[in-house]
Design an enzyme around this catalytic site. Structure first.
Site, PDB file in Angstrom:
ATOM      1  N   CYS A 171       0.806  -1.223   0.000  1.00  0.00           N
ATOM      2  CA  CYS A 171       0.000   0.000   0.000  1.00  0.00           C
ATOM      3  C   CYS A 171       0.844   1.280   0.000  1.00  0.00           C
ATOM      4  O   CYS A 171       0.326   2.371  -0.203  1.00  0.00           O
ATOM      5  CB  CYS A 171      -0.915   0.009   1.220  1.00  0.00           C
ATOM      6  SG  CYS A 171       0.017  -0.156   2.751  1.00  0.00           S
TER       7      CYS A 171
HETATM    8  C1  LIG Z   1      -0.203  -5.075   2.314  1.00  0.00           C
HETATM    9  S1  LIG Z   1       0.685  -6.545   2.527  1.00  0.00           S
HETATM   10  C2  LIG Z   1      -0.560  -7.771   2.274  1.00  0.00           C
HETATM   11  C3  LIG Z   1      -1.104  -8.331   3.542  1.00  0.00           C
HETATM   12  C4  LIG Z   1      -2.093  -9.451   3.378  1.00  0.00           C
HETATM   13  N1  LIG Z   1      -3.081  -9.164   2.361  1.00  0.00           N
HETATM   14  C5  LIG Z   1      -2.822  -9.752   4.696  1.00  0.00           C
HETATM   15  O1  LIG Z   1      -4.024  -9.616   4.744  1.00  0.00           O
HETATM   16  O2  LIG Z   1      -2.153 -10.130   5.673  1.00  0.00           O
HETATM   17  C6  LIG Z   1       1.606  -6.623   1.029  1.00  0.00           C
HETATM   18  C7  LIG Z   1       2.463  -7.865   0.910  1.00  0.00           C
HETATM   19  O3  LIG Z   1       3.022  -7.892  -0.390  1.00  0.00           O
HETATM   20  C8  LIG Z   1       4.250  -8.586  -0.291  1.00  0.00           C
HETATM   21  N2  LIG Z   1       5.042  -8.335  -1.513  1.00  0.00           N
HETATM   22  C9  LIG Z   1       5.644  -7.199  -1.904  1.00  0.00           C
HETATM   23  N3  LIG Z   1       6.266  -7.374  -3.079  1.00  0.00           N
HETATM   24  C10 LIG Z   1       6.041  -8.659  -3.442  1.00  0.00           C
HETATM   25  C11 LIG Z   1       6.428  -9.459  -4.560  1.00  0.00           C
HETATM   26  N4  LIG Z   1       7.168  -8.960  -5.536  1.00  0.00           N
HETATM   27  N5  LIG Z   1       6.009 -10.742  -4.590  1.00  0.00           N
HETATM   28  C12 LIG Z   1       5.262 -11.255  -3.594  1.00  0.00           C
HETATM   29  N6  LIG Z   1       4.876 -10.560  -2.507  1.00  0.00           N
HETATM   30  C13 LIG Z   1       5.261  -9.278  -2.441  1.00  0.00           C
HETATM   31  C14 LIG Z   1       4.854  -8.047   0.984  1.00  0.00           C
HETATM   32  O4  LIG Z   1       5.855  -8.917   1.489  1.00  0.00           O
HETATM   33  C15 LIG Z   1       3.633  -7.924   1.884  1.00  0.00           C
HETATM   34  O5  LIG Z   1       3.490  -9.040   2.728  1.00  0.00           O
END
Ligand SMILES: C[S@@+](CC[C@H](N)C(=O)[O-])C[C@H]1O[C@@H](n2cnc3c(N)ncnc32)[C@H](O)[C@@H]1O
Length: 404
Positions: A155
């Site tokens: 986000c």
């Molecule tokens: C806002 S959090 C999502 C949280 C999740 N929806 C929950 O309810 O717990 C965004 C997530 O995206 C992951 N993320 C960021 N870049 C990524 C990538 N290239 N591939 C996979 N995950 C990624 C981060 O590690 C993080 O855990």
């Protein structure tokens, strides 16, 4: 997948944090020294407390009144399969699972996500680290295998707490979720993010990256939800985009309606608990919802504070709760009394305030636990969305018998 995205993901790893997408701000020497001094003073005070030298009397350890599982009675499996992207510690995953969906796989670039999800559900297939990098996945392999795809991309590009650089922020992964939907072609996709993404500033971004990108293939609803309207003792507004391949499913979809009310405007609904009531703290004649909990991975440095603004600190003060220096567990919180005598929060307390069952295996160190918690979707809100999606796809709520 554009090769530049893989490079960006790797670049973050090199910045020396386990959160590959975390981008600490460059600090001046003066700012860094100030942070260091605060950390040293608080570590010294904590060490004293651990040695039993605390000047203030310990707090009794409260027993929480709030059990988020009661907000999410487990529904019978509905026969629909789900794929989870950006799973984090599983806020969306819990909601979809308890609403009857069966996860085919979960993806997150963080190894910590895998630790939590595997400990919670050894039966889930989790791809993490390099294997979880969504920019590297060809989603066509899931074509015909999944009914829904859900995810809350990072986000930071849209958050009021950040620089709001949108597509100019290398952490913008919204296009990746859309790519996954177009490649895997599930019956529905669910994209969640901060309410900043629903503001005028990002209207043309949303049109281009979401609505125009799926035109002719998906019909998309978008709406804002407030976590407190689903019984979570926190103010937390989030935007959802729910796309359906089939127009009839799209037409059948109804955004979830509040199940609870904090201000009791709707007296037919049960009351959402305030922080003190939820955590089982003695009454002091005043209670309030928690202000939006901030992730331990936002801001200039990793942090063990969940405060996101001066206003929110004032609100914590009013209910005599200390939201800085969150403790690893309730015993540690009770031993390390805040200078002003206010109740110090622990990881378990923050999990409850985010709507996670306190048995969910999110572990210390504290800043990582708070990083995962503060990034997550409040599970009861995810559950409400999941139940509405299941209904649109053809599951009658009455046939989705609760099993717990
Ligand atoms: C806002 S959090 C999502 C949280 C999740 N929806 C929950 O309810 O717990 C965004 C997530 O995206 C992951 N993320 C960021 N870049 C990524 C990538 N290239 N591939 C996979 N995950 C990624 C981060 O590690 C993080 O855990």
């Amino acid at each position: 997948m554009p090769p530049s995205m893989a490079l960006k993901a790797k670049m973050y790893v090199k910045r020396g944090t386990s959160a590959p997408w975390y981008k600490g701000r460059d600090l001046t020497d003066e700012q860094r020294n100030k942070f260091r001094a605060t950390t040293i003073a608080s570590q010294a005070a904590k060490a004293k407390a651990v040695n039993g030298e605390c000047v203030l009397p310990k707090h009794p350890i409260p027993v929480a009144t709030f059990n988020p599982l009661t907000l999410m009675p487990e529904m019978a499996k509905n026969g629909f399969s789900a794929l989870s992207m950006f799973s984090g510690c599983g806020g969306l995953d819990i909601g979809f699972d308890r609403a009857g969906f069966k996860h085919v796989a979960s993806y997150d670039i963080l190894p910590e996500a895998e630790e939590v999800l595997n400990a919670a559900h050894p039966d889930w297939k989790v791809f993490a680290g390099d294997n979880g990098d969504v920019t590297q996945v060809n989603w066509k392999q899931y074509r015909g295998e999944i009914d829904v795809l859900h995810g809350g991309p990072p986000c930071q590009p849209f958050s009021h707490a950040g620089h709001q650089n949108g597509s100019d922020d290398e952490r913008d992964m919204v296009p990746e979720l859309i790519r996954a939907a177009l490649e895997a072609k599930p019956r529905a996709f669910i994209l969640e993010n901060v309410s900043g993404l629903a503001t005028k500033k990002f209207a043309s971004y949303v049109k281009k990256v979401i609505f125009d990108a799926v035109e002719g293939q998906y019909h998309v609803h978008s709406f804002l939800l407030e976590a407190a309207d689903f019984g979570v003792p926190q103010r937390r507004k989030r935007v959802f985009f729910v796309g359906f391949r089939n127009k009839a499913d799209f037409d059948r979809f109804e955004r979830p309606l509040p199940t609870h009310s904090w201000d009791r405007n709707d007296t037919n609904l049960p009351a959402t608990m305030g922080v003190r009531e939820a955590l089982g703290l003695p009454s002091i004649g005043v209670d309030a919802l928690a202000p939006t909990i901030r992730s331990g991975w936002t801001g200039p440095r990793h942090t063990t504070s969940i405060v996101n603004s001066a206003t929110s600190m004032k609100q914590w003060d009013e209910i005599a709760v200390w939201p800085n220096g969150v403790a690893a567990d309730r015993e540690a919180a009770a031993a390390f009394v805040a200078k002003n005598g206010h109740f110090r929060l622990s990881i378990q307390d923050c999990m409850l305030l985010q709507g996670f069952p306190e048995s969910w295996p999110i572990q210390r160190p504290v800043y990582k636990a708070l990083g995962l918690i503060g990034n997550s979707v409040a599970p009861p809100m995810a559950y409400a969305v999941a139940a509405s999606v299941a209904e649109a796809l053809g599951i009658k709520r009455s046939s989705a018998q609760a099993t717990a």
